[in-house]
Design an enzyme around this catalytic site. Structure first.
Site, short mmCIF file in Angstrom:
data_model
loop_
_atom_site.label_atom_id
_atom_site.label_comp_id
_atom_site.label_asym_id
_atom_site.label_seq_id
_atom_site.Cartn_x
_atom_site.Cartn_y
_atom_site.Cartn_z
N ARG A 113 41.67 2.67 -13.89
CA ARG A 113 43.04 3.04 -13.90
C ARG A 113 43.85 2.02 -13.56
O ARG A 113 43.78 1.09 -12.67
CB ARG A 113 42.96 3.76 -12.48
CG ARG A 113 44.07 4.72 -12.59
CD ARG A 113 44.55 5.96 -13.31
NE ARG A 113 45.35 6.76 -12.98
CZ ARG A 113 46.90 6.47 -13.36
NH1 ARG A 113 47.20 5.39 -13.93
NH2 ARG A 113 47.70 7.41 -13.01
N GLY A 200 44.89 12.29 -8.47
CA GLY A 200 44.74 13.72 -9.17
C GLY A 200 43.38 13.85 -9.71
O GLY A 200 42.74 14.95 -9.91
N THR A 221 25.30 18.32 10.73
CA THR A 221 24.52 19.44 11.60
C THR A 221 23.07 19.76 11.40
O THR A 221 22.33 20.28 12.24
CB THR A 221 25.30 20.73 11.81
OG1 THR A 221 25.49 21.28 10.34
CG2 THR A 221 26.66 20.70 12.41
N GLU A 223 19.14 18.97 11.29
CA GLU A 223 18.31 18.44 12.16
C GLU A 223 18.81 17.89 13.41
O GLU A 223 18.34 16.88 13.90
CB GLU A 223 17.46 17.21 11.53
CG GLU A 223 16.92 17.69 10.14
CD GLU A 223 15.78 18.55 10.50
OE1 GLU A 223 15.16 18.73 11.39
OE2 GLU A 223 15.05 19.09 9.31
N ASP A 225 22.77 18.42 15.82
CA ASP A 225 24.38 18.18 15.73
C ASP A 225 24.53 16.72 16.11
O ASP A 225 24.00 16.08 16.93
CB ASP A 225 25.10 19.05 16.63
CG ASP A 225 26.59 18.72 16.63
OD1 ASP A 225 27.27 19.37 15.89
OD2 ASP A 225 26.91 17.86 17.59
#
Length: 235
Positions: A113, A200, A221, A223, A225
């Site tokens: 880009r 975009g 979360t 196994e 938190d």
């Protein structure tokens, strides 16, 4: 006496209908990972044979006497939850794979880009901008570090399963909790950064950031938190 695991039949072997006292519910459509068939079970006054107890950590004799090789309820609870370690190892390793994909997409795009540049000169690739490098290059370095860290963790886990060495068990428990929490949180944030780094175009479904972000989000979360796991590391 603590948390214990049992094998419980939930359907009739011939009719496949649910057995008395057992309810099965689907969790419904989720944010991501809908290929995983999550459900919920409810048991109401379901009786099972004593032999259905998975008795690695505790057993009950025919006359109703309870015995365990572990001395306390807390020890038994920890041993039962310790079986989640393998899942944490896998999640840390898998999260790195997601990070690799996201970083690769964003960096390749940034190399192609072009945007702005000196007067009367060709536009430069956006990765030449320091602000873009600041977003992506530390992430690339972290990805390499996480790769080697989680590969080492997998090797330690394999050794632990073979040797059952108590010191190694403690190390793997701490490492799996810490790496799982840190890597999955880092990857979750990085997915948004990678999406933003593609502008975009990053919002197009073809770029995969949406599906990667939705499927990976639950890793924080799964196994355990992440907040609780980090508390285990320092505990």
């Amino acid at each position: 006496m603590g948390v214990h695991a049992f094998i419980v039949p939930i359907r009739d072997m011939k009719t496949h209908q649910t057995l008395p006292g057992i309810e099965i519910h689907d969790c419904g459509h989720k944010v991501g990972l809908n290929g995983v068939d999550n459900g919920a079970l409810r048991f109401r006054s379901v009786r099972i044979p004593r032999d259905n107890l998975l008795n690695r950590f505790g057993d009950v004799s025919r006359d109703g006497q309870y015995t365990s090789t572990l001395p306390s309820v807390n020890k038994r609870f920890g041993a039962t939850l310790g079986e989640l370690v393998g899942g944490r190892v896998g999640l840390a390793y898998s999260s790195v794979s997601v990070l690799k994909v996201a970083a690769t997409i964003a960096i390749r795009y940034s190399l192609i880009r072009q945007q702005f540049g000196p007067p009367n000169q060709p536009e430069v690739t956006i990765l030449d901008y320091q602000s873009h490098q600041h977003k992506l290059m530390p992430m690339l370095a972290s990805t390499y570090a996480f790769h080697f860290a989680t590969t080492n963790l997998v090797e330690k886990y394999a050794q632990m399963k073979k040797s059952h060495d108590e010191e190694l068990v403690a190390d793997v428990h701490a490492l799996s909790a810490g790496l799982k929490a840190y890597v999955t949180s880092y990857t979750a944030k990085s997915l948004s950064i990678c999406r933003e780094a593609c502008g975009g175009h990053g919002y197009a479904a073809v770029n995969r950031f949406g599906s990667l972000r939705n499927d990976h989000d639950i890793f924080q979360t799964f196994e355990g938190d992440n907040t609780v796991l980090l508390q285990q590391v320092v505990g």
